[in-house]
Design a protein around this motif. Structure first.
Motif, PDB file in Angstrom:
ATOM      1  N   ILE A  12      -4.303  65.289 -43.653  1.00 42.23           N
ATOM      2  CA  ILE A  12      -3.733  66.513 -43.081  1.00 42.23           C
ATOM      3  C   ILE A  12      -3.719  66.364 -41.559  1.00 42.23           C
ATOM      4  O   ILE A  12      -4.758  66.102 -40.959  1.00 42.23           O
ATOM      5  CB  ILE A  12      -4.601  67.734 -43.464  1.00 42.23           C
ATOM      6  CG1 ILE A  12      -4.780  67.828 -44.973  1.00 42.23           C
ATOM      7  CG2 ILE A  12      -4.020  69.026 -42.892  1.00 42.23           C
ATOM      8  CD1 ILE A  12      -5.924  68.741 -45.406  1.00 42.23           C
ATOM      9  N   PRO A  13      -2.549  66.534 -40.912  1.00 38.84           N
ATOM     10  CA  PRO A  13      -2.536  66.485 -39.447  1.00 38.84           C
ATOM     11  C   PRO A  13      -3.535  67.497 -38.867  1.00 38.84           C
ATOM     12  O   PRO A  13      -3.717  68.590 -39.422  1.00 38.84           O
ATOM     13  CB  PRO A  13      -1.094  66.855 -39.092  1.00 38.84           C
ATOM     14  CG  PRO A  13      -0.304  66.462 -40.319  1.00 38.84           C
ATOM     15  CD  PRO A  13      -1.222  66.753 -41.475  1.00 38.84           C
ATOM     16  N   ALA A  14      -4.192  67.132 -37.779  1.00 37.28           N
ATOM     17  CA  ALA A  14      -5.260  67.959 -37.210  1.00 37.28           C
ATOM     18  C   ALA A  14      -4.819  69.403 -36.969  1.00 37.28           C
ATOM     19  O   ALA A  14      -5.531  70.343 -37.330  1.00 37.28           O
ATOM     20  CB  ALA A  14      -5.767  67.324 -35.916  1.00 37.28           C
ATOM     21  N   VAL A  57     -10.510  61.553 -40.470  1.00 37.33           N
ATOM     22  CA  VAL A  57     -11.691  62.396 -40.326  1.00 37.33           C
ATOM     23  C   VAL A  57     -12.029  62.989 -41.691  1.00 37.33           C
ATOM     24  O   VAL A  57     -11.244  63.756 -42.247  1.00 37.33           O
ATOM     25  CB  VAL A  57     -11.438  63.526 -39.302  1.00 37.33           C
ATOM     26  CG1 VAL A  57     -12.637  64.459 -39.222  1.00 37.33           C
ATOM     27  CG2 VAL A  57     -11.098  62.937 -37.941  1.00 37.33           C
ATOM     28  N   ILE A  58     -13.190  62.617 -42.215  1.00 34.90           N
ATOM     29  CA  ILE A  58     -13.661  63.219 -43.460  1.00 34.90           C
ATOM     30  C   ILE A  58     -14.429  64.473 -43.056  1.00 34.90           C
ATOM     31  O   ILE A  58     -15.394  64.396 -42.288  1.00 34.90           O
ATOM     32  CB  ILE A  58     -14.571  62.264 -44.258  1.00 34.90           C
ATOM     33  CG1 ILE A  58     -13.873  60.927 -44.513  1.00 34.90           C
ATOM     34  CG2 ILE A  58     -14.981  62.923 -45.582  1.00 34.90           C
ATOM     35  CD1 ILE A  58     -14.777  59.859 -45.139  1.00 34.90           C
ATOM     36  N   THR A  59     -13.996  65.625 -43.556  1.00 36.32           N
ATOM     37  CA  THR A  59     -14.551  66.883 -43.073  1.00 36.32           C
ATOM     38  C   THR A  59     -14.393  68.003 -44.089  1.00 36.32           C
ATOM     39  O   THR A  59     -13.777  67.835 -45.136  1.00 36.32           O
ATOM     40  CB  THR A  59     -13.875  67.276 -41.735  1.00 36.32           C
ATOM     41  OG1 THR A  59     -14.602  68.357 -41.152  1.00 36.32           O
ATOM     42  CG2 THR A  59     -12.416  67.637 -41.915  1.00 36.32           C
ATOM     43  N   GLU A  60     -14.919  69.157 -43.747  1.00 34.69           N
ATOM     44  CA  GLU A  60     -14.701  70.436 -44.424  1.00 34.69           C
ATOM     45  C   GLU A  60     -14.816  71.511 -43.353  1.00 34.69           C
ATOM     46  O   GLU A  60     -15.565  71.345 -42.385  1.00 34.69           O
ATOM     47  CB  GLU A  60     -15.744  70.683 -45.531  1.00 34.69           C
ATOM     48  CG  GLU A  60     -15.595  69.805 -46.753  1.00 34.69           C
ATOM     49  CD  GLU A  60     -14.406  70.156 -47.659  1.00 34.69           C
ATOM     50  OE1 GLU A  60     -13.830  71.262 -47.511  1.00 34.69           O
ATOM     51  OE2 GLU A  60     -14.061  69.318 -48.501  1.00 34.69           O
ATOM     52  N   ASP A  83      -3.715  59.170 -33.184  1.00 35.63           N
ATOM     53  CA  ASP A  83      -3.229  60.110 -34.189  1.00 35.63           C
ATOM     54  C   ASP A  83      -4.391  60.362 -35.149  1.00 35.63           C
ATOM     55  O   ASP A  83      -5.042  59.428 -35.616  1.00 35.63           O
ATOM     56  CB  ASP A  83      -2.024  59.515 -34.924  1.00 35.63           C
ATOM     57  CG  ASP A  83      -1.285  60.535 -35.771  1.00 35.63           C
ATOM     58  OD1 ASP A  83      -1.683  61.730 -35.791  1.00 35.63           O
ATOM     59  OD2 ASP A  83      -0.308  60.133 -36.435  1.00 35.63           O
ATOM     60  N   THR A  84      -4.660  61.631 -35.430  1.00 39.17           N
ATOM     61  CA  THR A  84      -5.836  62.015 -36.199  1.00 39.17           C
ATOM     62  C   THR A  84      -5.423  62.797 -37.440  1.00 39.17           C
ATOM     63  O   THR A  84      -4.666  63.755 -37.339  1.00 39.17           O
ATOM     64  CB  THR A  84      -6.765  62.875 -35.321  1.00 39.17           C
ATOM     65  OG1 THR A  84      -7.065  62.142 -34.130  1.00 39.17           O
ATOM     66  CG2 THR A  84      -8.060  63.208 -36.030  1.00 39.17           C
ATOM     67  N   ARG A  85      -5.943  62.379 -38.587  1.00 36.95           N
ATOM     68  CA  ARG A  85      -5.665  63.072 -39.859  1.00 36.95           C
ATOM     69  C   ARG A  85      -6.978  63.440 -40.540  1.00 36.95           C
ATOM     70  O   ARG A  85      -7.948  62.680 -40.513  1.00 36.95           O
ATOM     71  CB  ARG A  85      -4.871  62.170 -40.795  1.00 36.95           C
ATOM     72  CG  ARG A  85      -3.566  61.656 -40.230  1.00 36.95           C
ATOM     73  CD  ARG A  85      -2.469  62.707 -40.222  1.00 36.95           C
ATOM     74  NE  ARG A  85      -1.275  62.220 -39.558  1.00 36.95           N
ATOM     75  CZ  ARG A  85      -0.280  61.593 -40.169  1.00 36.95           C
ATOM     76  NH1 ARG A  85      -0.335  61.360 -41.459  1.00 36.95           N
ATOM     77  NH2 ARG A  85       0.766  61.184 -39.475  1.00 36.95           N
TER      78      ARG A  85
END
Length: 186
Positions: A12-14, A57-60, A83-85
């Motif tokens: 998902i784009p930031a 980026v693995i996140t929640e 570019d960050t996803r």
């Protein structure tokens, strides 16, 4: 097995991730707006730009560490054209389980820096070392897990830590330095 390039492409784009956040959105945006990269690091940023990195980026959105760390990464990413996803941890355990903290914990956020071909160049997370020390020091205040007051005390501690993450610029600086150190090795 899904490649890192595919994880990135499907991420998902930031900006879209932030728009859909239900928890910690205000905190993340506040840190993003109040933190800025150092102008003194301009040469470093030019060097990182030359590496043509991308970040997974693995996140929640509920993660307090992510609320502080992601906006700092995004400021760095803006300065370096990374570019960050975002990839949601709970829906993507196949990826998460390749980046366990201490081989056991699904701690987030995890930043995976890849090159144009999708090869892993560096990994950062879930915390800067000095931030980990700060959290461990605060955890010393907790009563034993068997104590009846443990749950309430832990909730209160998490609230204090979250407040520190959203306000303590020294912690932000530690995250910044730690991510920079990781990128220097990429």
């Amino acid at each position: 097995m899904t490649t890192l390039h595919e994880w990135f492409e499907n991420g998902i784009p930031a900006k879209e991730f932030i728009e859909t956040m239900k928890v910690n959105k205000e905190g993340l945006q506040s840190v993003y707006e109040r933190f800025s990269v150092s102008e003194e690091d301009r040469a470093f940023f030019e060097e990182v730009k030359g590496k043509e990195l991308r970040a997974i980026v693995i996140t929640e959105d509920w993660c307090g560490d992510a609320m502080m760390n992601i906006p700092i990464l995004l400021n760095i990413a803006q300065a370096t054209n990374i570019d960050t996803r975002m990839v949601l941890r709970d829906q993507n355990l196949e990826l998460m389980d390749q980046y366990l903290t201490n081989g056991t914990a699904r701690s987030i956020p995890i930043f995976i820096f890849i090159d144009e071909e999708g090869k892993e160049k560096a990994v950062w997370g879930p915390r800067a070392p000095k931030v980990q020390e700060f959290v461990m020091e605060m955890r010393k205040e907790l009563p034993a897990k068997e104590d009846n007051s443990f749950e309430a005390a832990q909730k209160e501690l998490f609230k204090k830590i979250g407040q520190s993450f959203s306000e303590n610029e020294e912690l932000w600086h530690e995250v910044y330095v730690s991510i920079k150190d990781t990128l220097a090795k990429a």
